[in-house]
Design a protein around this motif. Sequence first.
Motif, PDB file in Angstrom:
ATOM      1  N   THR A 124      -1.059   0.810  27.831  1.00  0.00           N
ATOM      2  CA  THR A 124      -1.982  -0.185  28.379  1.00  0.00           C
ATOM      3  C   THR A 124      -1.381  -0.883  29.583  1.00  0.00           C
ATOM      4  O   THR A 124      -2.055  -1.076  30.610  1.00  0.00           O
ATOM      5  CB  THR A 124      -2.357  -1.212  27.298  1.00  0.00           C
ATOM      6  OG1 THR A 124      -2.999  -0.525  26.214  1.00  0.00           O
ATOM      7  CG2 THR A 124      -3.301  -2.269  27.851  1.00  0.00           C
ATOM      8  N   ALA A 158     -13.172 -10.309  29.183  1.00  0.00           N
ATOM      9  CA  ALA A 158     -13.421  -9.876  27.809  1.00  0.00           C
ATOM     10  C   ALA A 158     -14.915  -9.659  27.575  1.00  0.00           C
ATOM     11  O   ALA A 158     -15.322  -8.698  26.908  1.00  0.00           O
ATOM     12  CB  ALA A 158     -12.861 -10.895  26.825  1.00  0.00           C
ATOM     13  N   ASP A 161     -16.024  -6.489  29.334  1.00  0.00           N
ATOM     14  CA  ASP A 161     -15.602  -5.324  28.553  1.00  0.00           C
ATOM     15  C   ASP A 161     -16.530  -5.090  27.362  1.00  0.00           C
ATOM     16  O   ASP A 161     -16.895  -3.951  27.059  1.00  0.00           O
ATOM     17  CB  ASP A 161     -14.167  -5.498  28.078  1.00  0.00           C
ATOM     18  CG  ASP A 161     -13.157  -5.475  29.212  1.00  0.00           C
ATOM     19  OD1 ASP A 161     -13.542  -5.110  30.347  1.00  0.00           O
ATOM     20  OD2 ASP A 161     -11.988  -5.829  28.980  1.00  0.00           O
ATOM     21  N   ARG A 162     -16.910  -6.169  26.685  1.00  0.00           N
ATOM     22  CA  ARG A 162     -17.819  -6.010  25.535  1.00  0.00           C
ATOM     23  C   ARG A 162     -19.181  -5.503  25.975  1.00  0.00           C
ATOM     24  O   ARG A 162     -19.797  -4.667  25.298  1.00  0.00           O
ATOM     25  CB  ARG A 162     -17.975  -7.352  24.798  1.00  0.00           C
ATOM     26  CG  ARG A 162     -16.756  -7.778  23.994  1.00  0.00           C
ATOM     27  CD  ARG A 162     -17.092  -8.935  23.075  1.00  0.00           C
ATOM     28  NE  ARG A 162     -17.548 -10.113  23.794  1.00  0.00           N
ATOM     29  CZ  ARG A 162     -16.735 -11.081  24.250  1.00  0.00           C
ATOM     30  NH1 ARG A 162     -15.424 -11.000  24.040  1.00  0.00           N
ATOM     31  NH2 ARG A 162     -17.229 -12.115  24.893  1.00  0.00           N
ATOM     32  N   ASP A 167     -16.669   0.644  23.776  1.00  0.00           N
ATOM     33  CA  ASP A 167     -15.763   1.513  23.015  1.00  0.00           C
ATOM     34  C   ASP A 167     -14.309   1.067  23.125  1.00  0.00           C
ATOM     35  O   ASP A 167     -13.436   1.611  22.444  1.00  0.00           O
ATOM     36  CB  ASP A 167     -15.911   2.973  23.439  1.00  0.00           C
ATOM     37  CG  ASP A 167     -15.494   3.223  24.891  1.00  0.00           C
ATOM     38  OD1 ASP A 167     -15.119   2.260  25.599  1.00  0.00           O
ATOM     39  OD2 ASP A 167     -15.553   4.392  25.324  1.00  0.00           O
ATOM     40  N   GLY A 168     -14.028   0.064  23.974  1.00  0.00           N
ATOM     41  CA  GLY A 168     -12.682  -0.486  24.093  1.00  0.00           C
ATOM     42  C   GLY A 168     -11.739   0.326  24.949  1.00  0.00           C
ATOM     43  O   GLY A 168     -10.568  -0.029  25.091  1.00  0.00           O
ATOM     44  N   ARG A 169     -12.229   1.366  25.550  1.00  0.00           N
ATOM     45  CA  ARG A 169     -11.355   2.256  26.319  1.00  0.00           C
ATOM     46  C   ARG A 169     -11.042   1.712  27.710  1.00  0.00           C
ATOM     47  O   ARG A 169      -9.968   1.962  28.262  1.00  0.00           O
ATOM     48  CB  ARG A 169     -12.011   3.624  26.422  1.00  0.00           C
ATOM     49  CG  ARG A 169     -11.201   4.627  27.194  1.00  0.00           C
ATOM     50  CD  ARG A 169     -11.810   6.001  27.141  1.00  0.00           C
ATOM     51  NE  ARG A 169     -11.023   6.919  27.939  1.00  0.00           N
ATOM     52  CZ  ARG A 169     -10.670   8.132  27.544  1.00  0.00           C
ATOM     53  NH1 ARG A 169     -11.037   8.576  26.363  1.00  0.00           N
ATOM     54  NH2 ARG A 169      -9.958   8.908  28.335  1.00  0.00           N
ATOM     55  N   ARG A 171     -10.675  -1.528  30.489  1.00  0.00           N
ATOM     56  CA  ARG A 171     -10.390  -2.954  30.620  1.00  0.00           C
ATOM     57  C   ARG A 171     -10.674  -3.356  32.062  1.00  0.00           C
ATOM     58  O   ARG A 171     -10.024  -2.867  32.993  1.00  0.00           O
ATOM     59  CB  ARG A 171      -8.931  -3.254  30.265  1.00  0.00           C
ATOM     60  CG  ARG A 171      -8.476  -2.659  28.935  1.00  0.00           C
ATOM     61  CD  ARG A 171      -9.090  -3.352  27.733  1.00  0.00           C
ATOM     62  NE  ARG A 171      -8.869  -2.592  26.503  1.00  0.00           N
ATOM     63  CZ  ARG A 171      -7.740  -2.616  25.788  1.00  0.00           C
ATOM     64  NH1 ARG A 171      -6.727  -3.366  26.182  1.00  0.00           N
ATOM     65  NH2 ARG A 171      -7.630  -1.901  24.677  1.00  0.00           N
TER      66      ARG A 171
END
Length: 202
Positions: A124, A158, A161-162, A167-169, A171
């Motif tokens: 990351t 944040a 991103d949501r 999918d959280g992949r 940022r």
Amino acid sequence: MTATLNDTLVLPQDAQDLLFREARTANTFSAEPVTDDQIRAIYDLVKWAPTAMNGQPLRVTLVRSDEARERLLPLLSENNRAKTAAAPLVAILAADVDFHEHLSTLFPHLPGAKDYYADETHRTDNARFNAALQVGYFVLGVRAAGLAAGPMAGFDAAAVDREFFPDGRRRSLVVVNIGNPGVNAAFPRGPRLEYDQVVETV
């Protein structure tokens, strides 16, 4: 910059001015659209940015539809909303924290390349750093196309991103307004530090 210093650079002075001295962050834009062909040409420059192990973690989400724009605007700082609503094109630049999945394709002769990034924290951090390098190239690419970029960090990362990368992949790193500058597009030019204030030799 003196003429003598200009002469030490290979890039012609008009190109130096386009990319650096005369380029400005735009806060207003004309209504002229930014085409897909322009963005493809910009990316064709941006892809040559240096990244560790050629990982290329930058991902670009083009916000073109009215529906997507309405989803994005409330997530921006209040002073960034009006100019983003009026910009011909908006791009969300993000780091793909699973960029390492592509390494086996990029480096078939190095089967262990993907394993180098098995640790999530290391991966990351690497993704964010190298994508940030690519962001700088993206801004220069926009300028090379004769367009103006308005990069912004004033947003709820944040929440973006949501909303856009559930999918959280990915940022999100920066939101960039793109287009031809409008009336009174730039704030007064701010001062820059001089060479001796920044550079030292050891």
